[in-house]
Design a protein around this motif. Structure first.
Motif, PDB file in Angstrom:
ATOM      1  N   LEU A   1       0.858  -0.982   0.199  1.00  0.00           N
ATOM      2  CA  LEU A   1       0.393  -0.195  -0.179  1.00  0.00           C
ATOM      3  C   LEU A   1       1.600   1.248  -0.273  1.00  0.00           C
ATOM      4  O   LEU A   1       0.590   2.342  -0.590  1.00  0.00           O
ATOM      5  N   GLU A   2       2.332   1.190   0.008  1.00  0.00           N
ATOM      6  CA  GLU A   2       3.429   2.298   0.585  1.00  0.00           C
ATOM      7  C   GLU A   2       3.623   3.085  -0.972  1.00  0.00           C
ATOM      8  O   GLU A   2       3.886   3.957  -1.666  1.00  0.00           O
ATOM      9  N   ARG A   3       3.301   2.556  -1.830  1.00  0.00           N
ATOM     10  CA  ARG A   3       3.145   2.934  -2.941  1.00  0.00           C
ATOM     11  C   ARG A   3       1.741   3.000  -4.130  1.00  0.00           C
ATOM     12  O   ARG A   3       1.864   3.593  -5.113  1.00  0.00           O
ATOM     13  N   LEU A   4       1.021   2.953  -3.055  1.00  0.00           N
ATOM     14  CA  LEU A   4      -0.720   3.232  -3.961  1.00  0.00           C
ATOM     15  C   LEU A   4      -0.455   5.458  -3.676  1.00  0.00           C
ATOM     16  O   LEU A   4      -1.597   5.418  -4.732  1.00  0.00           O
ATOM     17  N   ALA A   5       0.422   5.795  -3.122  1.00  0.00           N
ATOM     18  CA  ALA A   5       0.308   7.228  -3.306  1.00  0.00           C
ATOM     19  C   ALA A   5      -1.041   7.932  -3.100  1.00  0.00           C
ATOM     20  O   ALA A   5      -0.890   9.337  -3.592  1.00  0.00           O
ATOM     21  N   ALA A   6      -1.025   7.582  -2.194  1.00  0.00           N
ATOM     22  CA  ALA A   6      -2.698   7.742  -1.795  1.00  0.00           C
ATOM     23  C   ALA A   6      -1.690   9.206  -0.398  1.00  0.00           C
ATOM     24  O   ALA A   6      -0.465   9.303   0.419  1.00  0.00           O
ATOM     25  N   SER A   7      -2.925  10.403  -0.217  1.00  0.00           N
ATOM     26  CA  SER A   7      -2.932  10.950   0.357  1.00  0.00           C
ATOM     27  C   SER A   7      -3.742  11.567   1.474  1.00  0.00           C
ATOM     28  O   SER A   7      -4.995  11.421   1.260  1.00  0.00           O
TER      29      SER A   7
ATOM     30  N   ARG B   1      -8.660   3.692   5.725  1.00  0.00           N
ATOM     31  CA  ARG B   1      -9.663   3.804   6.644  1.00  0.00           C
ATOM     32  C   ARG B   1     -10.770   4.745   6.041  1.00  0.00           C
ATOM     33  O   ARG B   1      -9.939   5.865   5.487  1.00  0.00           O
ATOM     34  N   LEU B   2     -11.668   4.276   5.509  1.00  0.00           N
ATOM     35  CA  LEU B   2     -12.623   4.637   5.086  1.00  0.00           C
ATOM     36  C   LEU B   2     -13.763   4.821   6.679  1.00  0.00           C
ATOM     37  O   LEU B   2     -14.043   4.006   7.569  1.00  0.00           O
ATOM     38  N   THR B   3     -14.443   6.853   6.620  1.00  0.00           N
ATOM     39  CA  THR B   3     -15.361   6.511   7.593  1.00  0.00           C
ATOM     40  C   THR B   3     -17.007   6.919   6.910  1.00  0.00           C
ATOM     41  O   THR B   3     -16.962   7.732   6.187  1.00  0.00           O
ATOM     42  N   ALA B   4     -17.846   6.285   6.986  1.00  0.00           N
ATOM     43  CA  ALA B   4     -18.966   6.822   6.194  1.00  0.00           C
ATOM     44  C   ALA B   4     -20.387   6.839   7.180  1.00  0.00           C
ATOM     45  O   ALA B   4     -20.689   6.123   7.787  1.00  0.00           O
TER      46      ALA B   4
ATOM     47  N   ALA C   1      -8.246   8.729   7.622  1.00  0.00           N
ATOM     48  CA  ALA C   1      -6.875   8.467   8.310  1.00  0.00           C
ATOM     49  C   ALA C   1      -5.724   8.375   7.817  1.00  0.00           C
ATOM     50  O   ALA C   1      -6.028   8.114   6.729  1.00  0.00           O
ATOM     51  N   ALA C   2      -5.062   9.848   7.711  1.00  0.00           N
ATOM     52  CA  ALA C   2      -3.446   9.475   7.128  1.00  0.00           C
ATOM     53  C   ALA C   2      -2.966   7.582   6.288  1.00  0.00           C
ATOM     54  O   ALA C   2      -3.117   6.888   7.717  1.00  0.00           O
ATOM     55  N   PRO C   3      -3.121   7.971   4.927  1.00  0.00           N
ATOM     56  CA  PRO C   3      -2.347   6.860   4.930  1.00  0.00           C
ATOM     57  C   PRO C   3      -1.015   6.461   5.462  1.00  0.00           C
ATOM     58  O   PRO C   3      -0.163   7.425   5.209  1.00  0.00           O
ATOM     59  N   ASN C   4      -0.365   5.437   5.854  1.00  0.00           N
ATOM     60  CA  ASN C   4       0.814   4.547   6.434  1.00  0.00           C
ATOM     61  C   ASN C   4       1.343   3.793   5.831  1.00  0.00           C
ATOM     62  O   ASN C   4       2.166   3.313   6.323  1.00  0.00           O
TER      63      ASN C   4
ATOM     64  N   ARG D   1      -9.887  15.185   9.497  1.00  0.00           N
ATOM     65  CA  ARG D   1      -9.668  14.751  10.747  1.00  0.00           C
ATOM     66  C   ARG D   1      -8.021  13.788   9.833  1.00  0.00           C
ATOM     67  O   ARG D   1      -7.087  13.793  10.940  1.00  0.00           O
ATOM     68  N   ALA D   2      -8.118  13.252   8.281  1.00  0.00           N
ATOM     69  CA  ALA D   2      -6.733  12.319   8.239  1.00  0.00           C
ATOM     70  C   ALA D   2      -5.857  14.223   8.171  1.00  0.00           C
ATOM     71  O   ALA D   2      -4.608  13.451   8.483  1.00  0.00           O
ATOM     72  N   LEU D   3      -5.796  15.238   7.109  1.00  0.00           N
ATOM     73  CA  LEU D   3      -5.367  16.474   7.213  1.00  0.00           C
ATOM     74  C   LEU D   3      -4.449  16.354   8.706  1.00  0.00           C
ATOM     75  O   LEU D   3      -3.108  16.888   8.564  1.00  0.00           O
ATOM     76  N   LEU D   4      -4.980  16.187   9.741  1.00  0.00           N
ATOM     77  CA  LEU D   4      -4.626  16.624  11.226  1.00  0.00           C
ATOM     78  C   LEU D   4      -3.301  15.985  11.539  1.00  0.00           C
ATOM     79  O   LEU D   4      -2.622  16.022  12.368  1.00  0.00           O
TER      80      LEU D   4
END
Length: 447
Positions: free
Chosen positions: A247-253, A286-289, A278-281, A340-343
């Motif tokens: 998942l580190e290669r997914l380049a998500a922010s 994580r998605l919240t809906a 949540a910030a990708p690690n 929350r992810a940005l924080l």
């Protein structure tokens, strides 16, 4: 506060500027090419027919550009952000709507005058020709799509239904291309026009297939996403933790979103855009809906190990677009997820103020996590509650200035319901916060 000067940020900004110039140049060159083809075709037999032919050329170009918007090309997304692209998608759709009305009207009027018969009789007469009939069917489908996209009608449809209706766009494109190839006069003027149109349609369709099918399939085959955990955050809100390989290669922010599907649990047409909460690690997503639709309401029933199919990441609502050292994060309702992810994002350096708007403190999803993150990074968190009224305007200019006295020297990220977001953006304009410092993510999505 001073502007950001880190080399990586400057390099990112430079690449964004180059992409924006290239995209604008592409659009201008295509507009010029269409006009030159119209001139090369020569005047028509009457004014109405000539106007109809010109409108047909612009209609074909608008449809090709709409395909490129739906393709969600990473370069375009990174340069302008999905929120702005969604606005362009809506504007382009409106332009197509009026062109679909005007193009056949002028063409039929021109032929009716040439043949000396009524407009209705000419319509029936031309409908007997297959290429014309295909164009008429495409026009009717476009009208249906646009009418159902009007805000009043859109509110009555679930996201899943609205998305399924928009799949008709691909049928429209196929019918439109066939109509243009066999009926379009300007298409057959010379070799250049044929090369141009075939090239444009090949590029648009290729971008669409690559962006919406090939790349997602390769990524999902590579990462093999699965549901790792399902956590109830409140009575109507759930978080889904997703794991996979590499998942580190997914380049998500942090701040971005994916289009999520859960094959085997939901139908393939059931897809929803959910932001990362949540910030990708590199190990999990994580998605919240909130349960407001068929797909989101059913997330709590997802079995552990269920397959996940994701398109993305999308969106420019990230720390990479900051221009100032300090930041304000404004969230409303479930719009707290990307905030929350940005924080949590290490890339969001400098002092941070969080404004979280909810009707009642019990509705404040992820509030505990926000408090913990705020404590760790020494950020200020304001929970704004109560019913909006004359005595409670949390995002009025004077109220925002009281909460964040130096707001004009900060980047401001806003995500929440449409009414709240519009209110915040209006106050920021009145406070004269520079436009380049304002970043908004609205609950809407193109195609």
């Amino acid at each position: 506060m001073t502007a950001l000067t880190q080399p990586r940020v400057l390099t990112f900004r430079r690449s964004v500027r180059v992409a924006r110039v290239a995209i604008v140049a592409f659009i201008v060159l295509n507009l010029v090419a269409v006009q030159l083809m119209f001139v090369a075709a020569g005047p028509g037999k009457n004014v109405a027919g000539t106007v109809g032919r010109l409108l047909g050329l612009y209609l074909a170009l608008a449809m090709a550009l709409q395909l490129l918007l739906v393709a969600r090309l990473a370069t375009v997304d990174r340069a302008f952000g999905m929120d702005r692209l969604t606005t362009w998608h809506r504007w382009t759709g409106q332009a197509i709507f009026w062109l679909v009305l005007a193009h056949p009207a002028f063409v039929l009027l021109g032929f009716a005058r040439l043949d000396g018969i009524s407009f209705l009789a000419e319509t029936v007469n031309l409908a007997k020709q297959l290429p014309v009939l295909l164009g008429m069917i495409a026009a009717v489908l476009i009208l249906v799509i646009v009418v159902l996209s009007i805000r009043v009608a859109r509110r009555r449809l679930s996201y899943e239904t609205w998305h399924a209706i928009h799949l008709m766009l691909y049928v429209v494109v196929l019918l439109g291309v066939l109509h243009q190839v066999y009926e379009g006069t300007a298409f057959r003027v010379n070799l250049f026009t044929q090369i141009y149109w075939w090239g444009l349609w090949t590029f648009a369709l290729g971008a669409l297939i690559a962006g919406r099918l090939v790349v997602p399939m390769i990524r999902n085959a590579r990462h093999r996403l699965r549901v790792a955990a399902v956590v109830e955050e409140s009575a109507d809100t759930v978080s889904v933790h997703v794991t996979g390989r590499g998942l580190e290669r997914l380049a998500a922010s942090a701040g971005q979103f994916f289009l999520w599907r859960f094959p085997g649990h939901n139908g393939w047409w059931q897809v929803n855009p959910f932001s990362l909460s949540a910030a990708p690690n590199g190990r999990s997503l994580r998605l919240t809906a909130k349960g407001v639709g068929v797909t989101s309401a059913g997330l709590r029933e997802l079995p552990i190990g269920a397959r996940v199919y994701a398109e993305g990441p999308y969106g420019a609502f990230t720390a990479a677009h900051r221009v100032r050292a300090a930041t304000v994060l404004v969230a409303g309702g479930i719009g707290v997820t990307p905030i929350r992810a940005l924080l949590e994002d290490p890339a969001l350096t400098g002092h941070v103020v969080v404004l979280y708007r909810v009707r009642d403190a019990h509705d404040a999803v992820l509030l505990g996590e926000l408090k913990n993150l705020a404590d760790v990074r020494h950020a200020r968190l304001h929970l704004l509650t109560g019913r909006t009224g004359s005595d409670n305007q949390p995002f009025a200019p004077e109220r925002m200035l009281a909460l964040v006295p130096d707001i004009t020297a900060r980047d401001v990220y806003v995500c929440g319901p449409e009414a709240m977001t519009s209110s915040v953006l209006d106050s920021l304009r009145r406070l004269r916060v520079p436009r380049r410092q304002v970043h908004a993510e609205r609950f809407r999505l193109a195609g």
